[in-house]
Design a protein around this motif. Structure first.
Motif, PDB file in Angstrom:
ATOM      1  N   TYR A 249     -43.448 -39.946  40.680  1.00 52.69           N
ATOM      2  CA  TYR A 249     -42.049 -40.039  41.179  1.00 52.69           C
ATOM      3  C   TYR A 249     -41.030 -39.473  40.513  1.00 52.69           C
ATOM      4  N   GLY A 250     -41.238 -39.182  39.133  1.00 55.11           N
ATOM      5  CA  GLY A 250     -40.451 -38.385  38.354  1.00 55.11           C
ATOM      6  C   GLY A 250     -40.288 -36.998  38.729  1.00 55.11           C
ATOM      7  N   GLN A 251     -41.180 -36.408  39.570  1.00 59.78           N
ATOM      8  CA  GLN A 251     -41.043 -35.189  39.913  1.00 59.78           C
ATOM      9  C   GLN A 251     -39.946 -34.963  41.109  1.00 59.78           C
ATOM     10  N   THR A 252     -40.466 -35.966  41.799  1.00 59.57           N
ATOM     11  CA  THR A 252     -39.493 -36.070  42.929  1.00 59.57           C
ATOM     12  C   THR A 252     -37.922 -36.438  42.704  1.00 59.57           C
ATOM     13  N   VAL A 253     -37.696 -37.130  41.715  1.00 62.63           N
ATOM     14  CA  VAL A 253     -36.254 -37.255  41.080  1.00 62.63           C
ATOM     15  C   VAL A 253     -35.828 -35.998  40.521  1.00 62.63           C
ATOM     16  N   TRP A 254     -36.747 -35.309  39.520  1.00 64.09           N
ATOM     17  CA  TRP A 254     -36.326 -34.052  39.094  1.00 64.09           C
ATOM     18  C   TRP A 254     -35.954 -32.931  40.218  1.00 64.09           C
ATOM     19  N   ASP A 255     -36.943 -32.916  41.269  1.00 67.65           N
ATOM     20  CA  ASP A 255     -36.746 -31.858  42.294  1.00 67.65           C
ATOM     21  C   ASP A 255     -35.509 -32.214  43.244  1.00 67.65           C
ATOM     22  N   ASN A 256     -35.318 -33.384  43.383  1.00 71.53           N
ATOM     23  CA  ASN A 256     -34.027 -33.849  44.359  1.00 71.53           C
ATOM     24  C   ASN A 256     -32.771 -34.310  43.568  1.00 71.53           C
ATOM     25  N   LEU A 257     -32.902 -34.398  42.341  1.00 73.04           N
ATOM     26  CA  LEU A 257     -31.551 -34.903  41.679  1.00 73.04           C
ATOM     27  C   LEU A 257     -31.312 -34.114  40.502  1.00 73.04           C
ATOM     28  N   LYS A 259     -32.812 -31.423  38.522  1.00 73.85           N
ATOM     29  CA  LYS A 259     -32.870 -30.027  38.535  1.00 73.85           C
ATOM     30  C   LYS A 259     -31.846 -29.127  38.767  1.00 73.85           C
ATOM     31  N   ASN A 260     -30.950 -29.831  40.088  1.00 73.64           N
ATOM     32  CA  ASN A 260     -29.986 -29.022  40.499  1.00 73.64           C
ATOM     33  C   ASN A 260     -28.518 -29.406  40.083  1.00 73.64           C
ATOM     34  N   PHE A 265     -28.069 -33.729  31.134  1.00 71.45           N
ATOM     35  CA  PHE A 265     -28.659 -33.101  29.904  1.00 71.45           C
ATOM     36  C   PHE A 265     -29.713 -34.469  29.267  1.00 71.45           C
ATOM     37  N   LEU A 266     -29.703 -35.512  29.857  1.00 66.94           N
ATOM     38  CA  LEU A 266     -30.589 -36.638  29.260  1.00 66.94           C
ATOM     39  C   LEU A 266     -31.001 -37.334  30.053  1.00 66.94           C
ATOM     40  N   THR A 267     -32.338 -37.686  30.212  1.00 73.57           N
ATOM     41  CA  THR A 267     -32.982 -39.004  30.970  1.00 73.57           C
ATOM     42  C   THR A 267     -33.697 -39.750  30.242  1.00 73.57           C
ATOM     43  N   LEU A 268     -33.418 -41.213  30.536  1.00 72.71           N
ATOM     44  CA  LEU A 268     -34.089 -42.215  29.579  1.00 72.71           C
ATOM     45  C   LEU A 268     -34.947 -42.924  30.665  1.00 72.71           C
ATOM     46  N   ASN A 269     -36.253 -43.376  30.518  1.00 73.88           N
ATOM     47  CA  ASN A 269     -36.935 -44.393  31.304  1.00 73.88           C
ATOM     48  C   ASN A 269     -37.993 -45.323  30.462  1.00 73.88           C
ATOM     49  N   GLY A 270     -38.358 -46.056  31.110  1.00 68.10           N
ATOM     50  CA  GLY A 270     -39.470 -47.007  30.638  1.00 68.10           C
ATOM     51  C   GLY A 270     -40.559 -46.865  31.242  1.00 68.10           C
ATOM     52  N   HIS A 271     -41.217 -48.190  31.619  1.00 65.96           N
ATOM     53  CA  HIS A 271     -42.141 -48.245  32.744  1.00 65.96           C
ATOM     54  C   HIS A 271     -43.662 -48.088  32.070  1.00 65.96           C
ATOM     55  N   PHE A 272     -43.830 -46.793  31.443  1.00 65.48           N
ATOM     56  CA  PHE A 272     -45.120 -46.201  31.122  1.00 65.48           C
ATOM     57  C   PHE A 272     -45.448 -46.563  29.639  1.00 65.48           C
ATOM     58  N   TRP A 273     -46.496 -46.319  29.012  1.00 65.64           N
ATOM     59  CA  TRP A 273     -46.811 -46.669  27.663  1.00 65.64           C
ATOM     60  C   TRP A 273     -47.636 -45.490  27.126  1.00 65.64           C
ATOM     61  N   THR A 274     -47.465 -44.895  26.225  1.00 60.71           N
ATOM     62  CA  THR A 274     -46.678 -45.044  24.955  1.00 60.71           C
ATOM     63  C   THR A 274     -45.449 -44.239  24.882  1.00 60.71           C
ATOM     64  N   PRO A 275     -44.526 -44.183  24.104  1.00 64.29           N
ATOM     65  CA  PRO A 275     -43.078 -43.599  24.118  1.00 64.29           C
ATOM     66  C   PRO A 275     -43.635 -42.181  24.174  1.00 64.29           C
ATOM     67  N   ALA A 276     -42.637 -40.976  24.764  1.00 63.54           N
ATOM     68  CA  ALA A 276     -43.149 -39.773  24.620  1.00 63.54           C
ATOM     69  C   ALA A 276     -41.841 -39.052  24.970  1.00 63.54           C
ATOM     70  N   LEU A 280     -37.397 -29.832  29.644  1.00 63.47           N
ATOM     71  CA  LEU A 280     -37.586 -29.042  30.773  1.00 63.47           C
ATOM     72  C   LEU A 280     -36.264 -27.969  31.203  1.00 63.47           C
ATOM     73  N   LYS A 281     -36.377 -27.051  31.591  1.00 68.25           N
ATOM     74  CA  LYS A 281     -35.278 -26.344  32.089  1.00 68.25           C
ATOM     75  C   LYS A 281     -34.976 -26.498  33.586  1.00 68.25           C
ATOM     76  N   ASN A 282     -33.463 -26.672  33.751  1.00 72.63           N
ATOM     77  CA  ASN A 282     -33.058 -26.834  34.975  1.00 72.63           C
ATOM     78  C   ASN A 282     -32.865 -25.668  35.817  1.00 72.63           C
ATOM     79  N   ALA A 283     -32.303 -25.559  36.924  1.00 64.93           N
ATOM     80  CA  ALA A 283     -32.041 -24.546  37.852  1.00 64.93           C
ATOM     81  C   ALA A 283     -31.129 -23.704  37.224  1.00 64.93           C
ATOM     82  N   ALA A 284     -30.317 -24.071  36.354  1.00 64.08           N
ATOM     83  CA  ALA A 284     -29.283 -23.239  35.505  1.00 64.08           C
ATOM     84  C   ALA A 284     -29.812 -22.686  34.272  1.00 64.08           C
ATOM     85  N   GLY A 285     -31.067 -22.848  34.197  1.00 65.77           N
ATOM     86  CA  GLY A 285     -31.724 -22.320  32.857  1.00 65.77           C
ATOM     87  C   GLY A 285     -31.312 -23.099  31.524  1.00 65.77           C
TER      88      GLY A 285
END
Length: 630
Positions: A249-257, A259-260, A265-276, A280-285
């Motif tokens: 799902y993260g790839q879907t959000v990256w591709d559709n929101l 990246k372009n 410049f910063l995304t924050l999420n929970g859900h998974f374990w453990t912290p990581a 990534l480089k967006n379409a503008a580099g």
């Protein structure tokens, strides 16, 4: 300065006397420790009390509250843990210059009203303390039957944590119509920032809503928060800054929101374990920092762990730290080993510094707001005198393209679909994508490839354009957008071309098996216009420069009866032949849209988006292209 910890019946009360004027008294209630007598802990004076210290104006903090679901689980309700965290945020807001608190979802375990009621009671600490915050939903905040799309209708979550719950705090900018997504604008370091609080499963409409919010605030840096985005990479020993990987799902959000939209410049999420985390480089580099923070499976349901993101705009850093105010409130002498290890996490996944040159990173979208896209044009406005064919690919219903697409010029050069044996209907589909300056509001997506049977469009056999030679000149225009993974595996795919080879018109020079005319993408990508003109036995070519993929472009091929010039985005290219070039040799064979043929065989279909296409029987100036407006 002296701090006192009163331990009464297993409850710790922490007091911080700040300054002689008594302007701030902080307390952290309800930290469970073994029964003991009151303990006075003397701390040497080190200047003003901490809660009186102010950060420099260029520094500010965003607090983050990850998954708290195990603290609100049926009858396993432990509000005192989150109480300690939120009380700490309010009481230290001045010290750390905390300007916003961002939740990451999974507030509760079972989405029960009783769980929400308990959690909402704790969040009232932020309401009463005037602390702006967001509290988006996670999967555990939704019923099992409606987790997977935020078009799910009203859920109990909205009764307790709708975006309007914080009393319409002035930082709240608005919410999506379904109530599951919201955005906030807050001040920090002398400038404004936009924070998106997104549902854990956005529908397409909500994705478009988020894009619209960003587009309406074109000069603001954006932090995107949601419940799911980055997962922990499976491999052991990854460097901390490479330990994260996008979930499906993260790839879907990256591709559709993300990246372009360079503002994110910063995304924050929970859900998974453990912290990581990963970058990534967006379409503008430009770099986008993506962080996973979640502690629910640590001791004591995550111990109410919070993250602090301390921005220092002057020095170009974000200092990230992780702590448990609940465990911190227990005097060190009274902490058990399991409690001690939760006070503050100092490993590389939880205590680190991101270095960002904020000025350079945000330079691409700072300045005055971009003008709105020009209004669409009617068919009558586009069909200028001399228009031979005009194709407009609008269909709001979406889905696969049917058998025919009409020529909107009224000249009878209609298109019919060809699906080769083994081809798929979904290889040509209607989309709502379009170039901002395009006359219409839609485009076709061609899913062509060298390795699959081609699906494409062609003019009908009776089309007058099939025999036209354009001796007096022509203008051919198209809006194109090759995907990001174009074009090494799709080299020489045709945007439009002739089905007939040069030999069909008596041409023997160069390679007479090449089509009479083709506008094709190379692997660079760049565009080539290659034709057999009426006055020359071989091929004449025009070339574009290499330009960015996954971005819309307008291309025009203009011949005034003597010379051909290629324009990309309204600007003339340099690689145009200066020799006399008259017309396009013809045979009574169709034109192809979205395909390339060699020796009367369609070799591959186009891969990418194709917007409006227009053919005019004379040379137009850039001021007359389809990008122009009256």
């Amino acid at each position: 300065m002296k701090r006192a910890f009163a331990i009464i019946s297993g409850v710790v009360f922490f007091f911080c006397a700040c300054g002689e004027d008594g302007s701030s008294i902080a307390s952290l209630p309800d930290a469970a420790v073994p029964d003991a007598a009151t303990v006075d802990v003397a701390i040497p004076d080190a200047g003003p009390a901490m809660c009186q210290v102010e950060r420099p104006k260029s520094r500010f903090t965003v607090a983050v509250v990850p998954d708290t679901q195990y603290l609100f689980d049926q009858d396993r309700i432990y509000p005192e843990v989150l109480t300690a965290s939120l009380r700490w945020i309010v009481d230290h807001a001045r010290e750390y210059n905390i300007v916003f608190t961002a939740g990451l979802g999974d507030i509760t375990e079972n989405h029960l009203p009783s769980e929400f009621e308990a959690a909402a009671g704790v969040y009232k600490i932020l309401d009463d303390g005037g602390m702006p915050y967001s509290s988006p939903a996670g999967n555990h905040d939704m019923t099992r039957s409606s987790q997977f799309d935020d078009a799910r209708g009203k859920e109990p979550y909205l009764d307790y944590f709708s975006p309007t719950r914080p009393g319409n705090h002035p930082t709240l900018g608005g919410a999506s119509p379904n109530g599951y997504n919201s955005y906030y604008i807050f001040d920090g370091g002398g400038q404004q920032w936009l924070l998106l609080a997104l549902d854990w499963r956005m529908s397409r409409d909500s994705m478009r809503w988020a894009e619209k919010v960003i587009d309406e605030h074109p000069a603001l840096p954006v932090i995107a928060t949601m419940h799911e985005m980055v997962d922990r990479r499976g491999a052991a020993g990854d460097p901390p800054n490479e330990s994260g990987v996008l979930s499906s799902y993260g790839q879907t959000v990256w591709d559709n929101l993300i990246k372009n939209h360079d503002q994110i410049f910063l995304t924050l999420n929970g859900h998974f374990w453990t912290p990581a985390r990963t970058t990534l480089k967006n379409a503008a580099g430009h770099e986008v920092h993506l962080h996973l923070t979640n502690y629910q499976d640590r001791y004591y349901g995550g111990s109410g762990m919070i993250r602090l993101y301390e921005f220092d705009l002057e020095h170009g850093t974000i200092d990230v730290s992780t702590r448990s105010p609940y465990m911190e409130a227990i005097p060190a002498a009274q902490r058990l080993p399991a409690q001690e290890q939760e006070v503050e996490l100092v490993d590389a996944d939880n205590r680190f510094v991101e270095t960002i040159d904020f000025g350079a990173r945000f330079s691409g979208f700072r300045g005055p707001a971009a003008p709105p896209p020009p209004a669409p044009l009617s068919v009558e406005q586009v069909v200028v005198p001399g228009t031979v064919a005009y194709y407009r690919f609008e269909n709001t219903a979406g889905g696969a393209v049917g058998d025919t697409i009409p020529d909107r010029s009224g000249r009878g050069n209609d298109l019919t679909r060809v699906t080769s044996s083994g081809g798929a209907a979904a290889d040509i589909t209607w989309t709502n994508e379009y170039h901002p300056a395009q006359p219409s509001r839609g485009a076709l997506f061609f899913n062509g490839s060298k390795s699959k049977p081609p699906s494409y469009l062609r003019t009908v056999d009776s089309a007058p354009v099939n025999t036209m030679t354009f001796a007096g000149g022509y203008t051919i225009e198209a809006f194109v957008r090759p995907p990001a993974d174009c074009c090494s595996d799709h080299a020489w795919m045709g945007v439009l071309s002739r089905f007939a080879p040069g030999s069909a018109s008596g041409k023997t020079g160069d390679d007479p098996s090449e089509p009479l005319a083709t506008l094709s993408f190379t692997d660079s990508p760049m565009l080539q216009w290659a034709i057999f003109p009426t006055n020359y036995d071989g091929i004449k070519t025009n070339w574009s420069h290499i330009f960015a993929a996954d971005i819309w472009h307008h291309v025009a091929i203009v011949n005034d009866g003597h010379r051909t010039v290629m324009y990309v985005d309204g600007a003339p290219e340099v690689r145009n032949p200066r020799s006399e070039t008259v017309g396009i040799a013809a045979a009574d064979k169709p034109w192809l849209i979205g395909a390339y043929s060699y020796d009367s065989k369609v070799e591959q279909a186009y891969y990418g988006w194709l917007g409006d296409v227009r053919i005019v029987d004379h040379a137009l100036t850039p001021a007359q292209f389809m990008t122009a407006r009256p």
